[in-house]
Design a protein around this motif. Structure first.
Motif, PDB file in Angstrom:
ATOM      1  N   ARG A 156       6.868  63.033 -29.122  1.00  0.00           N
ATOM      2  CA  ARG A 156       6.281  63.459 -27.845  1.00  0.00           C
ATOM      3  C   ARG A 156       6.597  62.458 -26.759  1.00  0.00           C
ATOM      4  NH1 ARG A 156       0.504  64.981 -30.445  1.00  0.00           N
ATOM      5  NH2 ARG A 156       1.214  66.785 -31.592  1.00  0.00           N
ATOM      6  N   TRP A 157       6.695  62.948 -25.530  1.00  0.00           N
ATOM      7  CA  TRP A 157       6.955  62.139 -24.347  1.00  0.00           C
ATOM      8  C   TRP A 157       5.829  62.363 -23.361  1.00  0.00           C
ATOM      9  CZ3 TRP A 157       9.052  58.325 -21.825  1.00  0.00           C
ATOM     10  CH2 TRP A 157       9.209  58.375 -20.447  1.00  0.00           C
ATOM     11  N   ALA A 158       5.273  61.292 -22.841  1.00  0.00           N
ATOM     12  CA  ALA A 158       4.248  61.366 -21.803  1.00  0.00           C
ATOM     13  C   ALA A 158       4.729  60.514 -20.644  1.00  0.00           C
ATOM     14  CB  ALA A 158       2.911  60.853 -22.323  1.00  0.00           C
ATOM     15  N   GLY A 159       5.142  61.177 -19.572  1.00  0.00           N
ATOM     16  CA  GLY A 159       5.649  60.463 -18.409  1.00  0.00           C
ATOM     17  C   GLY A 159       5.552  61.322 -17.169  1.00  0.00           C
ATOM     18  N   PHE A 160       6.009  60.768 -16.054  1.00  0.00           N
ATOM     19  CA  PHE A 160       5.932  61.483 -14.788  1.00  0.00           C
ATOM     20  C   PHE A 160       6.907  62.649 -14.727  1.00  0.00           C
ATOM     21  CE2 PHE A 160       4.340  57.244 -13.518  1.00  0.00           C
ATOM     22  CZ  PHE A 160       3.067  57.647 -13.177  1.00  0.00           C
ATOM     23  N   ASP A 161       8.021  62.527 -15.401  1.00  0.00           N
ATOM     24  CA  ASP A 161       9.049  63.555 -15.388  1.00  0.00           C
ATOM     25  C   ASP A 161       9.427  63.856 -16.832  1.00  0.00           C
ATOM     26  OD1 ASP A 161      11.017  65.317 -14.629  1.00  0.00           O
ATOM     27  OD2 ASP A 161      12.264  63.848 -13.598  1.00  0.00           O
ATOM     28  N   SER A 162       9.919  65.052 -17.090  1.00  0.00           N
ATOM     29  CA  SER A 162      10.306  65.403 -18.457  1.00  0.00           C
ATOM     30  C   SER A 162      11.651  64.791 -18.845  1.00  0.00           C
ATOM     31  CB  SER A 162      10.367  66.914 -18.620  1.00  0.00           C
ATOM     32  OG  SER A 162      11.352  67.461 -17.772  1.00  0.00           O
ATOM     33  N   ARG A 163      12.408  64.329 -17.862  1.00  0.00           N
ATOM     34  CA  ARG A 163      13.710  63.708 -18.107  1.00  0.00           C
ATOM     35  C   ARG A 163      13.644  62.228 -17.765  1.00  0.00           C
ATOM     36  NH1 ARG A 163      18.226  68.031 -16.406  1.00  0.00           N
ATOM     37  NH2 ARG A 163      17.124  69.877 -17.098  1.00  0.00           N
ATOM     38  N   PHE A 183       7.035  57.273 -25.290  1.00  0.00           N
ATOM     39  CA  PHE A 183       7.305  58.151 -26.411  1.00  0.00           C
ATOM     40  C   PHE A 183       6.316  57.770 -27.494  1.00  0.00           C
ATOM     41  CE2 PHE A 183      11.509  58.366 -24.461  1.00  0.00           C
ATOM     42  CZ  PHE A 183      11.780  59.710 -24.571  1.00  0.00           C
ATOM     43  N   PHE A 184       5.866  58.759 -28.251  1.00  0.00           N
ATOM     44  CA  PHE A 184       4.975  58.429 -29.352  1.00  0.00           C
ATOM     45  C   PHE A 184       5.071  59.478 -30.442  1.00  0.00           C
ATOM     46  CE2 PHE A 184       2.524  60.908 -26.359  1.00  0.00           C
ATOM     47  CZ  PHE A 184       1.761  61.765 -27.139  1.00  0.00           C
ATOM     48  N   GLN A 185       4.645  59.055 -31.604  1.00  0.00           N
ATOM     49  CA  GLN A 185       4.575  59.943 -32.747  1.00  0.00           C
ATOM     50  C   GLN A 185       3.234  59.694 -33.433  1.00  0.00           C
ATOM     51  OE1 GLN A 185       7.627  59.490 -35.767  1.00  0.00           O
ATOM     52  NE2 GLN A 185       7.734  61.687 -36.008  1.00  0.00           N
ATOM     53  N   CYS A 186       2.573  60.761 -33.815  1.00  0.00           N
ATOM     54  CA  CYS A 186       1.243  60.662 -34.406  1.00  0.00           C
ATOM     55  C   CYS A 186       1.318  60.664 -35.925  1.00  0.00           C
ATOM     56  CB  CYS A 186       0.374  61.821 -33.947  1.00  0.00           C
ATOM     57  SG  CYS A 186       0.086  61.838 -32.172  1.00  0.00           S
ATOM     58  N   LYS A 187       0.297  60.075 -36.503  1.00  0.00           N
ATOM     59  CA  LYS A 187       0.103  60.093 -37.953  1.00  0.00           C
ATOM     60  C   LYS A 187      -1.336  60.539 -38.167  1.00  0.00           C
ATOM     61  CE  LYS A 187      -0.440  56.777 -41.601  1.00  0.00           C
ATOM     62  NZ  LYS A 187      -0.329  55.369 -41.937  1.00  0.00           N
ATOM     63  N   GLY A 188      -1.527  61.833 -38.308  1.00  0.00           N
ATOM     64  CA  GLY A 188      -2.873  62.394 -38.351  1.00  0.00           C
ATOM     65  C   GLY A 188      -3.480  62.333 -36.958  1.00  0.00           C
ATOM     66  N   ALA A 244      -4.178  59.405 -35.548  1.00  0.00           N
ATOM     67  CA  ALA A 244      -3.884  58.046 -35.090  1.00  0.00           C
ATOM     68  C   ALA A 244      -2.450  57.977 -34.583  1.00  0.00           C
ATOM     69  CB  ALA A 244      -4.082  57.048 -36.222  1.00  0.00           C
ATOM     70  N   MET A 245      -2.189  56.994 -33.774  1.00  0.00           N
ATOM     71  CA  MET A 245      -0.858  56.773 -33.221  1.00  0.00           C
ATOM     72  C   MET A 245      -0.020  55.998 -34.251  1.00  0.00           C
ATOM     73  SD  MET A 245       0.688  57.352 -30.228  1.00  0.00           S
ATOM     74  CE  MET A 245      -0.638  57.578 -29.082  1.00  0.00           C
ATOM     75  N   ALA A 246       1.093  56.570 -34.683  1.00  0.00           N
ATOM     76  CA  ALA A 246       1.972  55.880 -35.636  1.00  0.00           C
ATOM     77  C   ALA A 246       2.764  54.791 -34.921  1.00  0.00           C
ATOM     78  CB  ALA A 246       2.916  56.867 -36.304  1.00  0.00           C
ATOM     79  N   TRP A 247       3.338  55.138 -33.764  1.00  0.00           N
ATOM     80  CA  TRP A 247       4.082  54.171 -32.954  1.00  0.00           C
ATOM     81  C   TRP A 247       4.235  54.701 -31.544  1.00  0.00           C
ATOM     82  CZ3 TRP A 247       8.389  56.272 -30.833  1.00  0.00           C
ATOM     83  CH2 TRP A 247       9.001  57.331 -31.494  1.00  0.00           C
ATOM     84  N   GLN A 248       4.560  53.793 -30.633  1.00  0.00           N
ATOM     85  CA  GLN A 248       4.852  54.142 -29.245  1.00  0.00           C
ATOM     86  C   GLN A 248       6.017  53.282 -28.764  1.00  0.00           C
ATOM     87  OE1 GLN A 248       1.442  54.664 -26.362  1.00  0.00           O
ATOM     88  NE2 GLN A 248       0.506  53.317 -27.876  1.00  0.00           N
TER      89      GLN A 248
END
Length: 169
Positions: free
Chosen positions: A109-116, A132-137, A139-143
């Motif tokens: 997943r991406w969380a930012g002002f623009d999608s690009r 950018f981040f990826q979840c593990k359940g 909880a946040m796995a990494w960012q």
């Protein structure tokens, strides 16, 4: 008369050995699955980190703007980063510099002002900062955090805990 001595395992000994092996295997399989998922998450994070560095480097070397965007098919840009991404020069978007496809069980997943994400010729990314981040359940796995200067860094454990609300669970 000579007797030939033969040695073998009894049926009881074979059944006990089989039971011990099956118990050991049943204990090891969940650990192996968790290790495989962790390895897949780390590989995705490392590929993304390398792609971001490469895009910034190409922008500086070519003295032009380079864009990274989410791409489901590797051909078109979109908002969805879960299947992969595409790197292209801004003035020739029909020619991809890099296409990265991945099949992860947990979406990127991406969380930012623009999608690009755009890197300018001086290496900055002023309108594309985010994470950018990826979840593990739940909880946040990494960012991976991208700042306005175009630098990418891995978030620490405390930052992952603070941003856990982004993971629905």
């Amino acid at each position: 008369m000579k007797r030939s001595s033969q040695s073998a395992f009894s049926l009881y000994e074979l059944l006990v050995a089989l039971a011990v092996i099956s118990i050991g295997t049943s204990l090891a399989i969940p650990s192996l699955a968790a290790l495989q998922q962790k390895s897949e998450r780390e590989a995705l994070r490392n590929h993304l980190h390398a792609s971001l560095h490469h895009a910034r480097l190409q922008a500086v070397l070519h003295k032009t703007s380079v864009e990274l965007c989410g791409s489901r098919d590797g051909v078109t840009c979109g908002r969805d980063w879960s299947q992969g991404w595409r790197m292209q020069l801004m003035h020739t978007p029909d020619q991809a510099m890099q296409i990265q496809q991945h099949r992860s069980k947990t979406p990127l997943r991406w969380a930012g002002f623009d999608s690009r994400i755009r890197f300018h010729a001086n290496g900055t990314s002023p309108s594309s900062n985010g994470r950018f981040f990826q979840c593990k359940g739940n909880a946040m796995a990494w960012q991976l955090i991208l700042n306005r200067q175009g630098r990418v860094r891995l978030a620490n454990h405390l930052e992952n805990l603070e941003e856990a609300h982004r993971c629905p669970g």
